[in-house]
Structure formats: C-alpha cells, structure tokens
Design an enzyme around this catalytic site. Structure first.
Site, PDB file in Angstrom:
ATOM      1  N   ARG A   7       4.653  13.005  -4.703  1.00 49.33           N
ATOM      2  CA  ARG A   7       4.348  12.400  -3.414  1.00 49.33           C
ATOM      3  C   ARG A   7       5.634  12.250  -2.604  1.00 49.33           C
ATOM      4  O   ARG A   7       6.735  12.246  -3.133  1.00 49.33           O
ATOM      5  CB  ARG A   7       3.658  11.063  -3.618  1.00 49.33           C
ATOM      6  N   LYS A  24      -0.247   2.669   0.549  1.00 53.98           N
ATOM      7  CA  LYS A  24      -1.292   2.019   1.334  1.00 53.98           C
ATOM      8  C   LYS A  24      -1.230   0.519   1.171  1.00 53.98           C
ATOM      9  O   LYS A  24      -1.453  -0.231   2.107  1.00 53.98           O
ATOM     10  CB  LYS A  24      -2.660   2.523   0.874  1.00 53.98           C
ATOM     11  N   GLU A  37      -9.510   8.462   0.358  1.00 48.59           N
ATOM     12  CA  GLU A  37     -10.409   7.329   0.198  1.00 48.59           C
ATOM     13  C   GLU A  37     -10.367   6.575   1.525  1.00 48.59           C
ATOM     14  O   GLU A  37      -9.276   6.281   2.025  1.00 48.59           O
ATOM     15  CB  GLU A  37      -9.957   6.396  -0.928  1.00 48.59           C
TER      16      GLU A  37
END
Length: 566
Positions: free
Chosen positions: A265, A275, A40
């Site tokens: 992750r 983020k 994104e």
RNA sequence: UGGGGAGUCGUACAAUGGCAGUACGGCAGACUCUGGAUCUGCUUAUAGGGGUUCGAAUCCUCUCUCCCCAGCCA
C-alpha cells in the site's frame, strides 16, 4: 468492453503487469484479463485507493480487458449510501469508467448462502455456538495452536437446520456463527476455522431487512471474484496471509479460480492514509470534512485543485512493489506543477500587499498593458491589466537592507514590474512605530511593456496590481497537514494527531487583478511567482472570491533563506 | 518464540545469470520579462558473511533488520 477511458496507459514495468503479460502469453484464462476495484463503502477514497484504481483499470486498459467496480458491502453497521455515491464520483473524476459493470457483494448474498449450504453438505462448514470470547480463546495464539470447537462435529442435518434458522432470525446477534472447518492447528491463524457468517439484526443499505446474517470478507470476497470471473484479484499486502483461505473456498466449491496478487500500500510523507485515521480527523473536527483541501482524499485533492491527470501520473511514477515504502510528497507536488504549468492561466495577485506610489506618474491617469495568459501555450492569448499611480507589490519583494543574494526591490534599486515598467525605489515611508507603510518610486516611461530601449537590465521582475483596480479575495494558503514527515512515528502513549501541523492553513485577504472577477468555481490559475490557486467550489461567492493554494511554485529565494537559517 | 512477506542511490521504481538504469529530491551551471518553466552536468545504492559460476542485485546457504497476522472489520 473497453476501459480505455484511462489516458496515458501504464508503460512502466512492474511485477503484477509482468504476471498478467505472462498469463496472456500462456493463454491462461483464454487470454482474458478481468480486474476489479472493490472498495468498502465505509469512508472516502484517498490517494492510496487511487493507486489501486489506476493499477486495476490500467491493467485492464493495457491488456484489452475490463475492470469492474464492486462494492464490498458485507457489513451494514459501517457502510452508508453517502460513501457509495462519493466513491463513484471519485472514480469517475479520476478518469475511469466501469460502464455497466457496477456490482455489489450484496447482490450475491443469495448465491453466497447457497454456496455455504453446499459447504455444509460436504462437511466443510459448521454452525458454532461459542461466544465471541470463547472463539478467541479457542483460536490459540500466534505461537500456540488452537483447540477444536465442541460444536465442530455436528451432523450435516443439524448444521443445515441451524444455519437455516440463523437466516430466519431465530437467534440473537452473536448467538451462533457459521465457520469453515479447516485446521485449528494451522500456523496461519486465518485457517483456524474462520467465521463465514455472523448474525446481525441490522438493515443493510441495499438489501434492507431481507437478511440478518451477513458473510465475512474472507468468504464473500473470493466468491464475488469468482462469480464475476475476475482473472487477477489485486489487493494489498495484508491479505497475503488470507490467500490460502481465498484459494481454499474456491477449491472446496470447485468454482472459477482467480489469482490473488498482493502489492504494497501507498504511504506518503507528511500525511496519513488509513481510513480509521482519516475518519478521526473528520469526526473530531481536526479538518473541515472529508473534502478539506488538506486531506489526502480524492475529494480533498479535487477541492484543493489537483488535476486528475496529475494524480494518475503520480500513480504511474511511484510504481508497484511489495515492500513498505514512503513516497516523497515532493513527487506528488511535482506531478501537480507539471500538469498545471501547461494548462493554468497566469494572473497577478499580491498576497501580502505593500503600497507603492509612482511619484512621477500623473494622478488620476491609468493605462492598460498587455499580459500573456500562458507562456507555455500561445493559444491562451493575452489580456489587459490596468496600471496606475498607486500599486501593490508583495511585502516579500522589498527589503530596506537587502542581503547579497536578494535581487528584488530595495532603496535606490531598479526592478521591472511584469509587463509594465522599470521602477526605482526613491524613498521609504514609515509610521511612528518604524513600520514601512509605503514606498515611493519613480518609473521610466521609456520602458513601457517591460523592456528598456537602452538595453539596461534589471535583476528582478515583480508581480503587482493596481491599487484602485484590484479586487479583494480570500486566499487559503495550505501547508502539509502534518508537521512530521512520518506522522505515525509517535512515542508510546501519544496520538498521531499530536503531529498535526498547526500552520497547515493560513487565511488572508489578497489583492487580485480585476480579470479574476469572472473566475469560475474550480478554475485553476497560476498567481505568478507565487503558486497555483484554485477557486474554491463551495465557499467562493460572487463578491467574495475564495482561492485555495494548490501548490507553491518552486522558490529559489525561499530555499536560499532556508539554508541561510541553518 | 508460530505463520507470512520484504531488504537496490536521500526517496520510489527498474534491471529476472551479462555495462546497476529511470524519475523525484539535492548540488552546480546555462537561459529567462515568473528566483517559474526549459536545458546541461554532478552526486549517491544491491543489508552482511559464505558458496555455485568465466560472470551474481539475480541461483544456493547462513545471519541480521524491518513489516503483517490472534475482529462475529475489510
């Protein structure tokens, strides 16, 4: 057709690779492999993304498939062109090539809309007028089932009309949404009539003002994968709960099925990889920007001087699993040293200078000595380094009262100056406060080049620079961004920023050898016995060189001191 | 307390019914004109109980622990 731009294809076994290999064996998807990296554009890429990039492009390369770059740009309020540009630059820098396959979810908005109409027609989607708060209330909780929306049983005609008017902009933000009609009592909250479209009267960085309704991730992602014919849609574990929904959309629409596979992750000690947190560090000025060399972003690591091959190598070594894990920063640093050891040119620089006067070396005289540029690579050749009566050595390389394990210079002791001469400390000069200001040594002319003809040995070799010839350079000595191994491990009410390492950056002026005068931005060097350094690409100017410390060398003496302290 | 997922050396990843292995770290040593690099050796693990089996990290079962999910974010 070939994504073999990625060097060192992954060989290590992992469960995803096994699934893909098995699928090929069974001729699933006609033996094709198509993956994608779907960022994104709402932030900069970090090393966690690098893991995904290496996995997706690596899978494609290994199995003779392709990997697309697709931006998941379904939320105009968070996304910006700046991020699109940085992401493309970072993926390329890492060494991967999506060729002409640059896609955007926004390119599919029209088709996504048509699919939504199709779902309405088959009674699988409806327009809901509940407010955000009401939707939340109707959704139920983790342990209680939800309630059906009073708008759930609108007619197909009414839904079609309302959805079309949503698109036309007849309703304000938040007035209505399009929802999938699934099961309000599902144990999986994602299946409780999830929102597919919301109204946002907001311009999109690519589609401009064309749309005022935007699809949600859960709806856009499976369809985008399907449109591109993705065979293996690899994502992180938190989407595992979404897989039934992902499959549901593809099944209802009866379109190309793609398999979602989840992996854990990446977490690394002494840093954060979310983020949200990285954005906070940037926006609240805890760091100088997304590319601050202390940041675990691709841009930060690039500026710091990490070679892309080292990052790829790291991603191969950490493997792929499904459990929560925390990889040791030491492994990343090992990969960086391993790469730089083979490639970086050696030079001599003194970080904390201590003046040395060679009392028996004639004043005004100087000499040039041969130094090896890279002992790991003979093709790197040699260079000349100037030697004279006044030199600088590292303050840490001299002790007036050395402990047993200290091998370096001390009163009465002889050491070698690298590529130069043996010198012996004759006396120490102090100021009125008792601080050592310089030391006086004698040299042995017979040891020119660094070897004693009589075969005598020294226990240490020191780096040095000639005082008159050395250049001043700013050096930035970086340490871990956080002082705590797990920065997220915080007490109630505390912020992760409390764990920031106050000593993560130390700047000082170093004395560097004159050959560094022509050092180019981005060039990486090993400052012998100290570490690897990189010319800063932004702040380094002719006349004012700036070096970032990429990583220290392994340091046996530092380790001895550390254990002695304990 | 609903749903989903995960537990293997200090760390990360292998082993898919057949000798628990690799890497990093740590420790010890060799070598060295970088206390670097290189080389050698050592160290330590299948969450727990029960079961199936000639044989279980792997299959069954019970228990424990940890992680994720209640955005009109992705």
């Amino acid at each position: 057709m070939d994504t073999n731009k990625s060097p060192e294809p992954t060989q290590a076994s992992n469960f995803i690779r096994n699934i893909v290999a098995e699928d090929i064996k069974n001729n699933k998807n006609s033996g094709k492999v198509i993956t994608r990296f779907p960022p994104e554009p709402n932030g900069y890429l970090h090393i966690g993304h690098a893991k995904s990039i290496c996995l997706n492009f690596g899978l494609a390369a290994e199995f003779n498939g392709i990997c697309n770059l697709r931006f998941d740009d379904t939320n105009p309020s968070k996304e910006e062109q700046e991020y699109v540009d940085s992401i493309m630059a970072d993926v390329r820098w890492l060494g991967f090539d999506w060729q002409e396959r640059l896609y955007f979810a926004s390119d599919y908005f029209e088709r996504l809309y048509d699919f939504a109409v199709q779902l309405i027609n088959s009674g699988k989607a409806y327009v809901c007028d509940l407010s955000g708060d009401e939707i939340r209330q109707y959704r139920g909780t983790l342990t209680e089932p939800g309630k059906e929306s009073p708008y759930r049983n609108r007619t197909v005609e009414e839904n079609l009309d309302l959805f079309e008017r949503m698109r036309k902009g007849e309703f304000p933000d938040g007035a209505r949404v399009l929802r999938a009609k699934i099961d309000m009592s599902s144990g999986n909250i994602n299946m409780r009539d999830p929102v597919m479209y919301r109204i946002k009267h907001e311009d999109h960085q690519r589609t401009g003002s064309k749309w005022c309704i935007y699809p949600m991730y859960d709806y856009a992602h499976p369809l985008s994968d399907s449109i591109e014919g993705i065979t293996h849609s690899v994502c992180t574990m938190e989407y595992e709960d979404h897989r039934p929904l992902y499959d549901w959309f593809l099944e209802q629409l009866d379109i190309c099925r793609t398999q979602q596979i989840e992996f854990a992750r990446l977490n690394i000690t002494y840093t954060v990889l979310s983020k949200r947190k990285l954005l906070k560090l940037v926006s609240e000025n805890f760091v100088s920007g997304w590319d601050d060399p202390r940041m675990p972003t691709i841009a930060g690591m690039r500026r710091r001087g990490y070679p892309p091959a080292a990052i790829r190598n790291f991603c191969d070594r950490i493997g792929v699993g499904k459990r929560d894990s925390m990889v040791d920063m030491a492994l990343l640093e090992f990969c960086v040293r391993e790469d730089l050891n083979k490639t970086a040119l050696r030079v001599m620089s003194v970080l904390k200078p201590l003046k040395v006067v060679i009392t028996n070396y004639p004043e005004g005289q100087y000499d040039e000595l041969d130094a090896v540029n890279n002992p790991e690579d003979s093709s790197a050749g040699t260079r000349k380094v100037p030697f004279s009566r006044e030199l600088y050595i590292e303050q840490d390389d001299f002790m007036e009262e050395p402990p047993k394990q200290f091998f370096r210079l001390a009163p009465g002791r002889e050491v070698r100056l690298r590529y130069a001469y043996f010198i012996k400390c004759e006396s120490v000069v102090k100021d009125s406060a008792g601080n050592i200001v310089e030391i006086h040594c004698t040299y042995d002319p017979a040891t020119r080049g660094g070897d004693a003809p009589d075969g005598r040995k020294v226990k240490a070799t020191l780096h040095w620079v000639s005082a008159a010839h050395a250049l001043d350079a700013e050096v930035r000595l970086y340490d871990t961004l956080f002082a705590k191994e797990a920065p997220d491990d915080i007490e109630e009410g505390m912020e992760f920023t409390e764990n920031l390492n106050p000593k993560s950056l130390e700047k000082n002026i170093a004395k560097v050898e004159p050959s560094l005068k022509s050092a180019q931005p981005g060039a990486q060097y090993q400052f012998e016995r100290l570490g690897y350094f990189c010319v800063d690409s932004f702040d380094s100017k002719t006349g004012h060189p700036v070096f970032n410390r990429i990583v220290t060398l392994k340091d046996e003496w530092a380790k001895i001191q550390k254990t002695a302290k304990k």
